[in-house]
Design an enzyme around this catalytic site. Structure first.
Site: not given
Length: 429
Positions: A222, A265
């Site tokens: 992430d 993301e």
């Protein structure tokens, strides 16, 4: 937009009372609706231009400041595309979209303050200050309402029959895009595998690894503080960061490895024939490659970092969701330990009930304080011994509580064994 933690005591009754306030037929319909929504595997997925194009078009046609593609699970409304609203999701209970879902028909509210159904609504008296609302249901081919395409303004509006017809047609375009999305194998922005395609590949790889008894590892990562990048530099720069970060990772991977975009993301990397030590080394190389990339915006050069969780298949494991949970638990630890690092999943860090789970999407209620308080939730994974539960917020929940699942006939006492802000892992007592 307001504190969702306390519900009226009547809503926290036992199973018999729950089934009285929500008739069995209604529960059955909601369960079928959630099952239809789950088949599209669209919740918590990244922005996609196909849906953003629809909201931009609707904004121009109807001249309103807020346009949303709102998808509704058991406890929240989540926005696949949004214009004019910073929030990615809100709690479901006060959502105007509940009415189009329940009635499978459009809803137009010219002035919410003048409408007794909505005058005291939290979204009217608080942010975003809704005065006008028009929502058309997004209806699956099977007749299930997954959510709405809705228009919001902070001042009253009239809305003609022709305008409503146009909004309804645009909602059908949203549904058509959801159907087309199921056929897509790659993320249009980054070129990574789509979440659906990645999950399918992970399942296939796990079965092959089990059949031939070879190693397999999963890495999830992430990008750190990505929201700040979007807020400071804009979404176009954020998109460039995502695309170039994936490109940096591809330079470190084999042809047989697979990278997929799991969320905004968040990414996953599948590493066939790779054990724990080698997988950790790959994760470190990916972390370094992302950190080395530089970006420019407004005359400023900046770098990004990422946090990684690594999990390796245990002998006999064929459950892709269990492996994902292990990697996610390690990723959460990497974030908690300061970000920009890799963490290997270890048994002590993985919720005790990590086996035998099946992926579900079911509505439910968390009951606590002797059933005087409750909180809506969505059950995302379930076994005979435990569950993974999503909530709008975990703040204020005790370590033990009861779980009532809408389609079930019993209330289960639970013990909390894993916790993030919006995801609970519980074992049944």
């Amino acid at each position: 937009m307001h504190d969702p933690q306390v519900q009226p005591p009547a809503e926290a009754a036992g199973t018999r009372e729950l089934m009285t306030t929500a008739p069995r037929l209604e529960c059955s319909r909601e369960a079928a609706r959630l099952a239809a929504l789950d088949r599209y595997d669209v919740l918590d997925t990244p922005r996609e231009e196909a849906f953003d194009r629809i909201t931009r078009l609707a904004k121009r046609i109807f001249d309103v400041p807020i346009v949303l593609v709102s998808l509704v699970d058991a406890h929240r409304q989540w926005f696949k595309s949004r214009i004019g609203l910073d929030l990615q999701q809100t709690e479901r209970e006060p959502a105007f979209c509940n009415i189009p879902i329940a009635q499978n028909a459009p809803l137009v509210v010219p002035d919410a303050r003048a409408d007794p159904r909505f005058a005291g609504n939290a979204f009217v008296v608080g942010e975003p200050g809704v005065r006008f609302y028009a929502g058309a249901p997004i209806v699956s081919p099977g007749g299930h309402v997954l959510g709405t395409l809705c228009l919001i303004d902070r001042k009253p509006h009239e809305f003609s029959a022709d305008q409503l017809e146009t909004l309804t047609e645009l909602a059908q375009v949203v549904m058509d895009e959801l159907e087309l999305r199921q056929l897509a194998n790659s993320d249009a922005l980054t070129g990574a595998a789509s979440r659906r395609a990645f999950r399918e590949e992970l399942g296939r790889a796990l079965h092959l690894a089990t059949r031939h008894d070879h190693e397999l590892s999963l890495v999830v990562f992430d990008l750190d503080d990505f929201k700040q990048i979007n807020d400071k530099h804009g979404h176009s720069t954020g998109d460039a960061v995502l695309a170039r970060s994936v490109a940096a990772c591809l330079g470190q991977l084999r042809v047989s490895d697979v990278i997929g975009r799991l969320g905004g993301e968040e990414f996953g990397v599948l590493l066939p024939h790779t054990g724990a030590r080698a997988a950790f080394e790959v994760a470190e190389r990916l972390r370094a490659a992302i950190a080395e990339a530089s970006f420019s915006s407004g005359g400023e050069t900046f770098h990004v970092t990422a946090s990684f969780g690594v999990a390796t298949r245990l002998r006999g494991t064929v459950d892709a969701d269990a492996l994902m949970r292990e990697a996610d638990a390690a990723l959460y630890l990497a974030k908690a330990q300061g970000r920009d690092r890799c963490v290997m999943a270890r048994p002590a860090e993985i919720p005790a009930d990590s086996s035998g789970r099946r992926r579900v999407l079911k509505g439910g209620k968390i009951l606590f304080d002797r059933r005087t308080r409750s909180r809506d939730c969505t059950i995302r994974s379930l076994s005979d011994s435990g569950a993974g539960i999503d909530v709008v917020s975990s703040a204020g929940l005790p370590d033990t509580f009861e779980l009532a699942i809408d389609t079930d006939a019993k209330v289960r006492p639970c013990r909390l064994v894993g916790l993030t802000d919006r995801r609970l892992e519980v074992e049944f007592m």
